[in-house]
Scaffold this active site. Sequence first.
Site, mmCIF file in Angstrom:
data_model
loop_
_atom_site.group_PDB
_atom_site.id
_atom_site.type_symbol
_atom_site.label_atom_id
_atom_site.label_comp_id
_atom_site.label_asym_id
_atom_site.label_seq_id
_atom_site.Cartn_x
_atom_site.Cartn_y
_atom_site.Cartn_z
ATOM 1 C CD GLU A 171 0.523 9.512 -5.039
ATOM 2 O OE1 GLU A 171 -0.418 9.657 -5.836
ATOM 3 O OE2 GLU A 171 0.767 8.455 -4.441
ATOM 4 C CB CYS A 195 -1.958 9.740 -8.359
ATOM 5 S SG CYS A 195 -1.824 8.062 -7.753
#
Length: 525
Positions: A264, A301
């Site tokens: 990620e 994020c």
Amino acid sequence: MNITGEMLIGQSSVRGNEGTLRAINPANNEKIGPDFGAGGTAEVDRACILAQQAFDVYREITPEKRAQFLEEIANGILALGPTLIERAAQESGLPTARLEGERGRTVGQLRLFATVARAGNHLSATLDSALPDRTPPRSDLRLRKIALGPVAVFGASNFPLAFSVAGGDTAAALAAGCPVVVKTHNAHPGTSELVGRVIQQAVATCKLPEGVFSLIIGTGNEVGQALVSHPAIKAVGFTGSRQGGLALMRAAAQRREPIPVYAEMSSINPMFLLPHALAARASQIGSAFVDSLTMGVGQFCTNPGLVIGLAGEHLSQFQAAASTALQAKAAGTMLTPGIHSAYVAGIERMGAIAGVTTLGQGLPASAPCAAQATLFATDAATFLATEQLEDENFGPSSLIVACQNEEEMRAVAEHLAGQLTATLQLDNEDHALARKLLPTLERKAGRILVNGYPTGVEVSYAMVHGGPFPATSDSRSTSVGASAIDRFLRPVCYQDLPADLLPTAVQDGNPLGLTRLVDGNLIKA
């Protein structure tokens, strides 16, 4: 529990001799003891060999025993009490309340995967009966999914608990039956050791092979590269920068046996302000947006780093409300000096781009590593022509893009790279435009939400925390939620095996009590 500065390799505590490191308190830039001894390729090799030796035993323990192991880890983390929270706060600069919530999420993830392991649905047990009288005859065919093998997990900077040593990647891999070797993030080695010792003790308490878990410390990139390159490792879990994720992907691809890297990496999480919603509640959306933008000093994020709306009076109202709300936001301590420096440099770069204006800022920074929130604005033509405006600037900054019409808004959506999330602020009258945007957003993002804000990721069965590149390296998976276990499994078909050789999951009589697909019908019997 004392912090010793040692690595945990199987059931051993090992002092590394490849250099030392200390954590830094970002609130005052002061170092925190003790010294941690860094390991090298020898320690990586030992941990990986132990994991390989543990694999065949660990992957075949009963679902119940694996669930109990995960629950033992969860209980052990809670038993650390304030010791864990205090150390994590020192190493990250995060407030106690945030870390207590993150601890709850970490424990919740472990317990969710314990439930997943017990249910056994992840095994996808499937039976196709033999058809000896058919022309041509069909053999007896049975399928189950097995664990991939030992997994390397890299701790993340922004979640010292929930995406670190006992975080989602570790929980999913252990639930799948994969031993785990964790590389600590150098920003929080003490927190990592505390949690690592809990897992080490749980391995011993549950009488599992010692190689089920190890914790490695390294001062540079060499240890991480050695871990990903080790032939015993069969998959990688990573949360961090695009640069770091790409480096691991290259190392994994260059192996004699390439392996999957579930990384990620980068997302700006666009929020689309559809016209009727904007006309009805521009100020309300603007204020709530700033709350989301500055939550956790923007170090999520899923931080909303891009806002797209139609130019005009209502977008101006949104901008005014957001700017006013931003002016009251205090500068917050970022996770590390390096992250803070990168954020400040990113703000300077953004402000220097032709066609970009600075709409407003939060209160000035007055402490080391403190980030001043910043809001920028531009038009769609500039955004579409300027590649660097799509770059993530990790922290509390966002860019508002003004579009001249719906076609330009759709062009911006189509232009976007892969994202973790995409948000639609809409009213009923906006559904026609939303229908036009949705096919594009489905191609661009892993999670689409309406009239909410992307910060905050529920740990559940339906959650997807992933998306097309560069949000992640593999858009087919998620790093949060029950489906995360699928990353660490692969299917095996058994054709005409004698009954006494069949794995338990696909034996006649269904001894594990699984819900199985039998001749095309879901059956629990």
